[in-house]
Scaffold this motif. Sequence first.
Motif, PDB file in Angstrom:
ATOM      1  N   ILE A 147       9.915   3.464  -3.618  1.00  0.00           N
ATOM      2  CA  ILE A 147       9.518   4.776  -4.151  1.00  0.00           C
ATOM      3  C   ILE A 147      10.687   5.439  -4.888  1.00  0.00           C
ATOM      4  O   ILE A 147      10.513   6.006  -5.971  1.00  0.00           O
ATOM      5  CB  ILE A 147       9.021   5.696  -2.999  1.00  0.00           C
ATOM      6  CG1 ILE A 147       7.742   5.113  -2.377  1.00  0.00           C
ATOM      7  CG2 ILE A 147       8.799   7.119  -3.486  1.00  0.00           C
ATOM      8  CD1 ILE A 147       6.530   5.087  -3.286  1.00  0.00           C
ATOM      9  N   VAL A 196       0.676   6.405  -6.507  1.00  0.00           N
ATOM     10  CA  VAL A 196       0.934   5.312  -5.562  1.00  0.00           C
ATOM     11  C   VAL A 196       0.146   5.593  -4.288  1.00  0.00           C
ATOM     12  O   VAL A 196       0.270   6.668  -3.703  1.00  0.00           O
ATOM     13  CB  VAL A 196       2.440   5.210  -5.213  1.00  0.00           C
ATOM     14  CG1 VAL A 196       2.681   4.067  -4.235  1.00  0.00           C
ATOM     15  CG2 VAL A 196       3.270   5.017  -6.469  1.00  0.00           C
ATOM     16  N   ASN A 217       5.556  11.319 -10.068  1.00  0.00           N
ATOM     17  CA  ASN A 217       4.625  10.390  -9.430  1.00  0.00           C
ATOM     18  C   ASN A 217       3.898  11.086  -8.274  1.00  0.00           C
ATOM     19  O   ASN A 217       4.422  12.009  -7.666  1.00  0.00           O
ATOM     20  CB  ASN A 217       5.379   9.168  -8.911  1.00  0.00           C
ATOM     21  CG  ASN A 217       5.977   8.362 -10.033  1.00  0.00           C
ATOM     22  OD1 ASN A 217       5.349   8.186 -11.068  1.00  0.00           O
ATOM     23  ND2 ASN A 217       7.191   7.890  -9.846  1.00  0.00           N
ATOM     24  N   ILE A 250       2.362  10.378  -4.602  1.00  0.00           N
ATOM     25  CA  ILE A 250       2.356   9.397  -3.508  1.00  0.00           C
ATOM     26  C   ILE A 250       1.314   9.850  -2.477  1.00  0.00           C
ATOM     27  O   ILE A 250       1.383  10.983  -1.998  1.00  0.00           O
ATOM     28  CB  ILE A 250       3.740   9.301  -2.815  1.00  0.00           C
ATOM     29  CG1 ILE A 250       4.876   9.296  -3.836  1.00  0.00           C
ATOM     30  CG2 ILE A 250       3.790   8.104  -1.879  1.00  0.00           C
ATOM     31  CD1 ILE A 250       5.016   8.087  -4.678  1.00  0.00           C
TER      32      ILE A 250
END
Lengths: 383, 67
Positions: free
Chosen positions: A155, A167, B54, B56
Amino acid sequence: MNSLSLGETPVFTVADFVAATNQTLEYALSGAVVQGEIANFRVSKGKWLYFDLKDELASVRCFASLFQLGGSFEDGMVVRARVLPKLHEQYGFSLTVQSMQPVGEGSLRRAADLLRAKLEAEGLFSTERKRMLPYPPQRIGLVASGESAAYSDFIKVLQARWGGITVMLHDTLVQGDAAPAELVRAITAASQGDYDVVVMTRGGGSADDLAAFNDEAVVRAVAASRVPTLVAIGHERDESLAELAADVRASTPSNAAELLVPDRSDHLRALAAYHAQLSELLARQVNDKLSHLKGQREALLSTIKVLFSHHQASQSLRRQLLVALKPLTALERGFALLRDSEGKVVRSISMIQVGQTFTVELVDGTIDVVAQKMYSKDKKEQK
Amino acid sequence: MAKAFDYQAKSKELEDILQKLQDTGLPVDEALALFDRGEKLIVELESYLKMAENTIKKHTAGADLSE
């Protein structure tokens, strides 16, 4: 229990004794784990496995179904087997093996080698099966332990290099007896998800720690994934069968992230270069147009110059002609102009008669004269 | 849901613009329009590279995997 009473001690028929023994064994030892070395290993009818488990002091016969055990075993391999002890009515005592794993570096490596040869023969690792990974992916299914350093490393590197990716962690055990089943479940779930790539990773460890990634079911689950796979297990030197079955193999969890996405700083540098190129191209376009216009202007000027000089030459010619034709000019050269008494220019002898008065006009004055005699060109006298 | 930023498509469009601007026979107004579009794309792409983060998430059994 169908037993005959003989005083205080029960007497069993043989069949009842076998059944009672099995009940006792099942109660006391069902699921026991036995560690030993495999001997006399053989496969019967492609379905059943027969072998002995032994150590320095004892040996016991074992039976298992090939389907249930999977894996690859051979004589000399040390294994840990979960067993159900059983006394058979005719064939005596044996252990029915429910699951079995190699133990120790040598056995694990040997088991992996055997399984590798078998799966290789099936074409599971062939390069023709390998698929390209999208670059960069938008959605990643990550099969890893959420508590592991491998997860954190993956990550961290991903975040540093690229953004905008979703993700989804499929948290799973990555070592121990329960790991293979957990991994299969996680890989199967991930391969059914809406992902561009499934990544499976864990950090380094001993051969025992990494054994789950050489498990046949795990390897087959990776090979069967509908979504392209990237597997990174252990350190640089480790190579698991799961990695061989994957579409792409990475050497470490960090390397997996590096292979998946570009580095944003490279792209920012490229964009700066594109910006400079864009300005340069526009300047070139404008300069091209300007230089074209300049050429056109020069061509126009040159055409005008030529026209002008033609015009000038023609004017000068006309001027010369005019000068040449001017009567005064002729008088200057010595010619004379005759005019009758009415001032008309005398062009022919036929216009005057002998005795008639007329004027001779010279450049600087006039002379009145009388025509005494007149002759034509052929010298004939005119009257 | 807002349409996701398509970095690849915009990056490709920018490369096409640079390619087109190599053509010296381009009318000047078209060249200027391409330049403006190229500059806009560069700003968008740079901003995406600097800002995009991003997401997660943890998968739970039975969760809908599609967004």
